[in-house]
Design a protein around this motif. Structure first.
Motif, PDB file in Angstrom:
ATOM      1  N   GLN A   1       0.840  -1.188   0.000  1.00  0.00           N
ATOM      2  CA  GLN A   1       0.000   0.000   0.000  1.00  0.00           C
ATOM      3  C   GLN A   1       0.881   1.245   0.000  1.00  0.00           C
ATOM      4  O   GLN A   1       1.853   1.317   0.758  1.00  0.00           O
ATOM      5  CB  GLN A   1      -0.910   0.008   1.245  1.00  0.00           C
ATOM      6  N   VAL A   2       0.564   2.199  -0.841  1.00  0.00           N
ATOM      7  CA  VAL A   2       1.314   3.450  -0.938  1.00  0.00           C
ATOM      8  C   VAL A   2       0.321   4.600  -0.850  1.00  0.00           C
ATOM      9  O   VAL A   2      -0.709   4.594  -1.527  1.00  0.00           O
ATOM     10  CB  VAL A   2       2.086   3.532  -2.264  1.00  0.00           C
ATOM     11  N   GLN A   3       0.622   5.572  -0.017  1.00  0.00           N
ATOM     12  CA  GLN A   3      -0.172   6.799   0.038  1.00  0.00           C
ATOM     13  C   GLN A   3       0.652   7.934  -0.531  1.00  0.00           C
ATOM     14  O   GLN A   3       1.837   8.073  -0.203  1.00  0.00           O
ATOM     15  CB  GLN A   3      -0.604   7.090   1.470  1.00  0.00           C
ATOM     16  N   LEU A   4       0.019   8.744  -1.370  1.00  0.00           N
ATOM     17  CA  LEU A   4       0.720   9.795  -2.095  1.00  0.00           C
ATOM     18  C   LEU A   4       0.096  11.152  -1.787  1.00  0.00           C
ATOM     19  O   LEU A   4      -1.131  11.292  -1.804  1.00  0.00           O
ATOM     20  CB  LEU A   4       0.630   9.528  -3.602  1.00  0.00           C
ATOM     21  N   VAL A   5       0.947  12.140  -1.535  1.00  0.00           N
ATOM     22  CA  VAL A   5       0.469  13.492  -1.246  1.00  0.00           C
ATOM     23  C   VAL A   5       1.252  14.476  -2.106  1.00  0.00           C
ATOM     24  O   VAL A   5       2.472  14.606  -1.956  1.00  0.00           O
ATOM     25  CB  VAL A   5       0.637  13.840   0.245  1.00  0.00           C
ATOM     26  N   GLU A   6       0.534  15.170  -2.978  1.00  0.00           N
ATOM     27  CA  GLU A   6       1.160  16.156  -3.860  1.00  0.00           C
ATOM     28  C   GLU A   6       1.182  17.528  -3.192  1.00  0.00           C
ATOM     29  O   GLU A   6       0.329  17.852  -2.366  1.00  0.00           O
ATOM     30  CB  GLU A   6       0.394  16.275  -5.183  1.00  0.00           C
ATOM     31  N   SER A   7       2.155  18.337  -3.597  1.00  0.00           N
ATOM     32  CA  SER A   7       2.241  19.718  -3.144  1.00  0.00           C
ATOM     33  C   SER A   7       2.999  20.524  -4.183  1.00  0.00           C
ATOM     34  O   SER A   7       3.612  19.950  -5.095  1.00  0.00           O
ATOM     35  CB  SER A   7       2.936  19.809  -1.785  1.00  0.00           C
TER      36      SER A   7
END
Length: 123
Positions: A1-7
């Motif tokens: 499982q991978v969680q991704l957060v863009e900024s």
């Protein structure tokens, strides 16, 4: 499982630059190929760039070649999209995505997606 957060999104004038970041959770980030996609209002999601696990293999859609650069820092679990010479037609919400099947230029190749960051380029 991978969680991704863009900024890193925002408002910029045409000709300007922005650098998007995508921070990933999990200990296996370096095993994933990563991609950037974008979606403008009323349009379908569009492939922008992809990078393999080591960073040595990249690919871009034609409209951004020579202006955008995808890179990654596996020690920081982060992938970047440096965007230069921005144009109004680059305005979209930008998403990063992770693939455990290697580099891919279609969304079907990616299993994990971030929530996106808005990029607006004014003329």
């Amino acid at each position: 499982q991978v969680q991704l957060v863009e900024s890193g999104g925002g408002l910029v004038q045409a000709g300007g630059s922005l650098r998007l970041s995508c921070a990933a959770s999990g200990r296996t980030f370096s095993s994933y190929a990563m991609g950037w996609f974008r979606q403008a209002p009323g349009k379908e999601r569009e492939f922008v760039a992809t990078i393999n696990w080591s960073g040595r293999d990249t690919d871009y859609t034609g409209s951004v070649k020579g202006r955008f650069t995808i890179s990654r820092d596996n020690a920081k679990n982060t992938v970047y999209l440096q965007m230069n010479s921005l144009k109004p037609e680059d305005t979209a919400k930008y998403f990063c995505a992770a693939s455990n099947h290697g580099v891919a230029t279609t969304g079907r190749g990616y299993s994990y997606w971030g929530q996106g960051t808005q990029v607006t380029v004014s003329s």
